[in-house]
Design a protein around this motif. Structure first.
Motif, PDB file in Angstrom:
ATOM      1  N   GLU A  13       0.840  -1.209   0.000  1.00  0.00           N
ATOM      2  CA  GLU A  13       0.000   0.000   0.000  1.00  0.00           C
ATOM      3  C   GLU A  13       0.870   1.252   0.000  1.00  0.00           C
ATOM      4  OE1 GLU A  13      -2.599  -0.346   3.319  1.00  0.00           O
ATOM      5  OE2 GLU A  13      -3.843  -1.937   2.389  1.00  0.00           O
ATOM      6  N   LEU A  14       1.930   1.193   0.820  1.00  0.00           N
ATOM      7  CA  LEU A  14       2.831   2.353   0.888  1.00  0.00           C
ATOM      8  C   LEU A  14       3.511   2.575  -0.471  1.00  0.00           C
ATOM      9  CD1 LEU A  14       4.475   1.846   4.403  1.00  0.00           C
ATOM     10  CD2 LEU A  14       2.793   3.581   3.753  1.00  0.00           C
ATOM     11  N   MET A  15       3.870   1.474  -1.082  1.00  0.00           N
ATOM     12  CA  MET A  15       4.540   1.620  -2.375  1.00  0.00           C
ATOM     13  C   MET A  15       3.567   2.204  -3.416  1.00  0.00           C
ATOM     14  SD  MET A  15       6.736  -1.925  -2.532  1.00  0.00           S
ATOM     15  CE  MET A  15       7.307  -1.547  -4.209  1.00  0.00           C
ATOM     16  N   LYS A  16       2.319   1.781  -3.344  1.00  0.00           N
ATOM     17  CA  LYS A  16       1.319   2.335  -4.287  1.00  0.00           C
ATOM     18  C   LYS A  16       1.119   3.822  -4.008  1.00  0.00           C
ATOM     19  CE  LYS A  16      -1.253  -1.917  -5.035  1.00  0.00           C
ATOM     20  NZ  LYS A  16      -2.541  -2.625  -4.855  1.00  0.00           N
ATOM     21  N   GLU A  17       1.000   4.153  -2.726  1.00  0.00           N
ATOM     22  CA  GLU A  17       0.803   5.565  -2.402  1.00  0.00           C
ATOM     23  C   GLU A  17       2.012   6.389  -2.847  1.00  0.00           C
ATOM     24  OE1 GLU A  17       0.054   5.741   1.771  1.00  0.00           O
ATOM     25  OE2 GLU A  17      -1.973   4.856   1.626  1.00  0.00           O
ATOM     26  N   ASN A  18       3.180   5.844  -2.691  1.00  0.00           N
ATOM     27  CA  ASN A  18       4.424   6.514  -3.071  1.00  0.00           C
ATOM     28  C   ASN A  18       4.425   6.739  -4.599  1.00  0.00           C
ATOM     29  OD1 ASN A  18       6.959   7.717  -2.815  1.00  0.00           O
ATOM     30  ND2 ASN A  18       8.023   5.725  -2.978  1.00  0.00           N
ATOM     31  N   GLU A  19       3.974   5.725  -5.345  1.00  0.00           N
ATOM     32  CA  GLU A  19       3.901   5.854  -6.813  1.00  0.00           C
ATOM     33  C   GLU A  19       2.913   6.958  -7.187  1.00  0.00           C
ATOM     34  OE1 GLU A  19       5.557   4.457  -9.240  1.00  0.00           O
ATOM     35  OE2 GLU A  19       6.824   3.272  -7.877  1.00  0.00           O
ATOM     36  N   ILE A  20       1.800   7.018  -6.463  1.00  0.00           N
ATOM     37  CA  ILE A  20       0.795   8.055  -6.770  1.00  0.00           C
ATOM     38  C   ILE A  20       1.371   9.440  -6.506  1.00  0.00           C
ATOM     39  CG2 ILE A  20      -1.442   8.984  -5.994  1.00  0.00           C
ATOM     40  CD1 ILE A  20      -2.281   6.078  -5.436  1.00  0.00           C
ATOM     41  N   LEU A  21       2.083   9.566  -5.370  1.00  0.00           N
ATOM     42  CA  LEU A  21       2.692  10.853  -5.033  1.00  0.00           C
ATOM     43  C   LEU A  21       3.729  11.264  -6.103  1.00  0.00           C
ATOM     44  CD1 LEU A  21       3.162  10.451  -1.174  1.00  0.00           C
ATOM     45  CD2 LEU A  21       1.507  11.926  -2.368  1.00  0.00           C
ATOM     46  N   LYS A  22       4.482  10.330  -6.561  1.00  0.00           N
ATOM     47  CA  LYS A  22       5.489  10.608  -7.576  1.00  0.00           C
ATOM     48  C   LYS A  22       4.836  11.076  -8.887  1.00  0.00           C
ATOM     49  CE  LYS A  22       9.280   7.644  -6.125  1.00  0.00           C
ATOM     50  NZ  LYS A  22      10.116   6.519  -6.480  1.00  0.00           N
ATOM     51  N   SER A  23       3.738  10.463  -9.255  1.00  0.00           N
ATOM     52  CA  SER A  23       3.052  10.823 -10.483  1.00  0.00           C
ATOM     53  C   SER A  23       2.456  12.214 -10.391  1.00  0.00           C
ATOM     54  CB  SER A  23       1.984   9.799 -10.821  1.00  0.00           C
ATOM     55  OG  SER A  23       1.026   9.768  -9.796  1.00  0.00           O
ATOM     56  N   LYS A  24       2.062  12.668  -9.249  1.00  0.00           N
ATOM     57  CA  LYS A  24       1.477  14.002  -9.064  1.00  0.00           C
ATOM     58  C   LYS A  24       2.547  15.087  -9.113  1.00  0.00           C
ATOM     59  CE  LYS A  24      -2.522  12.682  -6.299  1.00  0.00           C
ATOM     60  NZ  LYS A  24      -3.197  12.783  -4.992  1.00  0.00           N
ATOM     61  N   VAL A  25       3.711  14.735  -8.696  1.00  0.00           N
ATOM     62  CA  VAL A  25       4.772  15.709  -8.709  1.00  0.00           C
ATOM     63  C   VAL A  25       5.240  15.884 -10.164  1.00  0.00           C
ATOM     64  CG1 VAL A  25       7.115  16.193  -7.944  1.00  0.00           C
ATOM     65  CG2 VAL A  25       5.504  15.198  -6.378  1.00  0.00           C
TER      66      VAL A  25
END
Length: 481
Positions: free
Chosen positions: A469-481
C-alpha cells in the motif's frame, strides 16, 4: 629182551611193554619188596632179598644198555651193534633164569616159615578158647550170685527213679523224696533231683520273662545248659528289641516334633534357628549348642556365620565367623563329615553350671548338608557321651534342616528379587509418568510455538500488504509531482 634185539620196529608192543616195566612196574614192585622186607624177623631172608634186588638192578642196567644202543631203526643196520647186543641178551637171559631160581627159593622158605607160624597160632587160639570158656562159666555163676544179692538194693530205687523221670517227662516237677544211697544209683537219684530243681528255676525265669520282667536274673545249670542258655539268649534279644524300639520311638517322635518346628511360620530365619537349636540341645540331653550358617554372599570369601547359641536355658549372643579349615567346625565344613570327640582338649570349650566351669566329655560336630551341599554346621557339647542312635538322629535331622534352609534361602532370594523387581517397576512407572508429562509439556510448547509462528506469519503478511500500500501511495505521489 631177545625180541628187542631181533625186531627193528620202534613201536612194537613188546618194546613198549619192556619200557613200561623199566619206567613204572619194576620200581613199584621194588618199593613193595623193600617195604615187606622191613617186617621180616629172619635177617637171613632179608639179606637174601637185598642181594636179589641188587642183581635184578644190574640185569636191568644191562637191558637199558641194549635198549639205548638199539633205540632207532638205523642202529639195527650196523652189523656189530646187533651182534654185541644179542650176546648181552643171552647173558641177561641166563641171569634172569638164575634170579628166578633164587627168588623161588626165598618164597619156599617164607612159605615154610608161614606154615609154622600158622600152626603155632592155631594152638594158641585153642588154648585161648578153653580159657575163655572157663572164665565165661565163672562170670555167669558170679553174676547170678551178685544178681540175687543186689536185686533188692537196686530194683526199688530204680523203680522210684523211673517214676520220677516219668513225671518229669510229662512236665510234672514235683520233687518226690527218694532215699539216696551211697552208690551209683544214689548218684543218679541225686542228679535227677538236681535236674528237677534246675528245671523249676528255669520255669520260674521263663514265667518272669513272659510277664515282661526282662531284668530277671538267672544262672544256667552249666555252660552246656541248652534250655537255660536259650532262655538267656531270648531274654537278651527281647531286651535288645525293646531298647531298639524305645530308640526308634524316640527318633520318630523327634522327627515329628522338629518337622513341626520347620513347618511353622516364623518372622525370620534366625527365629526358626533359635527355636530349632534350643529344642534339639534339650532333646539329645546336651549342655551347649552352636549353629552356623554358610554365608556365601561374597563368592570369593565364604564363611560360617554364627546364627544361634544355646547354653543352660539362656541365649548368649555372640558375633563370630569361621573360615574354611578354621577350627573343628571349619574342618568339618571342608571334609563334609561329622567329627565326634570324647577326648576334648582342656582349652577347647568349658560348660558353666552351678558347680563352676567344667570341660565337656564329648563334642559332636555335624554338617548341615543335603545332596553334598553344605548349608551350615551344628556343634554340641555334653557332659555325657552321645549314643550312636543320637548321632544318627542328629545326622538325619541335619538333612531335613538343610532342605528347609535351602528352601528358605531360595524363598528369601525370590522375595528380594520380587521386591527389587517391584521397585524397578515403580521406578519405571515414575519415569514413564515423568516422560509423559515432559511429552505433554513439549507438545504444549510445540503448539504454542506453532501458534506464535502463525501469528508471526500473519504479521509478516500484514506488513507485506502494508508495504504494498505504501509503495502504491508513493507511486501516486510521484506521479502528481
Amino acid at each position: 629182551m631177545a625180541n628187542w634185539v631181533k625186531i627193528d620196529i620202534e613201536n612194537h608192543p613188546d618194546k613198549i611193554k619192556l619200557k613200561q616195566i623199566h619206567a613204572k612196574e619194576y620200581p613199584q614192585l621194588k618199593e613193595k619188596l623193600i617195604s615187606l622186607q622191613k617186617d621180616w624177623k629172619d635177617q637171613a631172608y632179608a639179606d637174601s632179598l637185598k642181594t636179589l634186588i641188587k642183581e635184578i638192578d644190574q640185569t636191568f642196567i644191562m637191558q637199558k644198555e641194549i635198549m639205548t644202543s638199539l633205540a632207532t631203526f638205523d642202529s639195527y643196520q650196523d652189523g656189530i651193534t646187533p651182534i654185541l647186543s644179542e650176546s648181552k641178551s643171552d647173558e641177561i637171559t641166563t641171569n634172569i633164569n638164575n634170579l628166578s631160581v633164587h627168588l623161588h627159593r626165598i618164597l619156599d622158605a617164607l612159605k615154610l616159615t608161614t606154615s609154622d607160624q600158622q600152626i603155632s597160632m592155631i594152638e594158641n587160639m585153642q588154648l585161648l578158647s578153653r580159657t575163655n570158656f572157663i572164665l565165661l562159666g565163672f562170670i555167669i555163676v558170679l553174676g547170678f550170685l551178685l544178681t540175687i544179692r543186689l536185686s533188692s538194693q537196686i530194683i526199688k530205687p530204680v523203680n522210684s527213679l523211673h517214676n520220677l523221670v516219668n513225671k518229669v517227662s510229662k512236665g510234672e516237677l514235683d520233687n518226690d523224696s527218694i532215699k539216696i544211697t551211697n552208690d551209683e544209683i544214689g548218684e543218679m537219684v541225686g542228679d535227677v533231683q538236681k535236674m528237677v530243681e534246675g528245671l523249676k528255676t528255669t520255669a520260674t525265669f521263663a514265667n518272669e520273662i513272659g510277664k515282661g520282667n526282662l531284668e530277671s536274673e538267672f544262672a544256667p545249670l552249666s555252660e552246656k545248659d541248652v534250655l537255660g542258655n536259650a532262655l538267656i539268649t531270648m531274654r537278651d534279644n527281647l531286651v535288645k528289641v525293646a531298647k531298639e524300639d524305645k530308640q526308634r520311638n524316640w527318633s520318630n517322635e523327634g522327627y515329628a516334633a522338629f518337622g513341626e518346628i520347620l513347618r511353622n511360620h516364623y518372622d525370620s530365619t534366625n527365629e526358626m534357628l533359635d527355636t530349632f537349636l534350643i529344642k534339639l540341645v534339650k532333646y539329645v540331653q546336651a549342655n551347649q549348642g552352636w549353629l552356623y550358617i554358610v554365608n556365601d554372599e561374597d563368592e570369593n570369601d565364604p564363611y560360617l556365620e554364627l546364627k544361634s547359641v544355646y547354653a543352660f536355658d539362656r541365649k548368649k549372643f555372640q558375633t563370630k565367623r569361621i573360615g574354611k579349615g578354621e577350627g573343628l567346625a571349619g574342618q568339618a565344613w571342608i571334609e563334609g563329615d561329622l567329627i565326634y570327640l570324647t577326648d576334648v582338649p582342656d582349652s577347647y570349650v568349658t560348660i558353666t553350671s552351678g558347680l563352676g566351669d567344667s570341660n565337656p566329655k564329648a563334642i559332636l560336630i555335624v554338617p548341615i548338608k543335603v545332596n553334598d551341599t553344605i548349608n551350615g554346621i551344628m556343634e554340641f557339647a555334653s557332659f555325657n557321651e552321645f549314643q550312636s542312635y543320637q548321632v544318627e538322629f542328629i545326622q538325619k535331622l541335619s538333612e531335613t534342616l538343610a532342605s528347609s534352609l535351602s528352601t528358605m534361602k531360595i524363598n528369601e532370594r525370590t522375595k528380594i528379587l520380587l521386591e527389587e523387581s517391584q521397585k524397578q517397576r515403580n521406578q519405571m512407572h515414575e519415569q514413564e509418568e515423568e516422560l509423559r508429562q515432559n511429552l505433554e509439556e513439549l507438545q504444549a510448547t510445540q503448539e504454542e510455538m506453532k501458534r506464535k509462528q502463525e501469528n508471526t506469519d500473519l504479521f509478516i503478511q500484514q506488513l507485506k500488504a502494508h508495504e504494498l500500500e505504501l509503495m502504491k501511495e508513493n507511486e501516486i505521489l510521484k506521479s502528481k509531482v
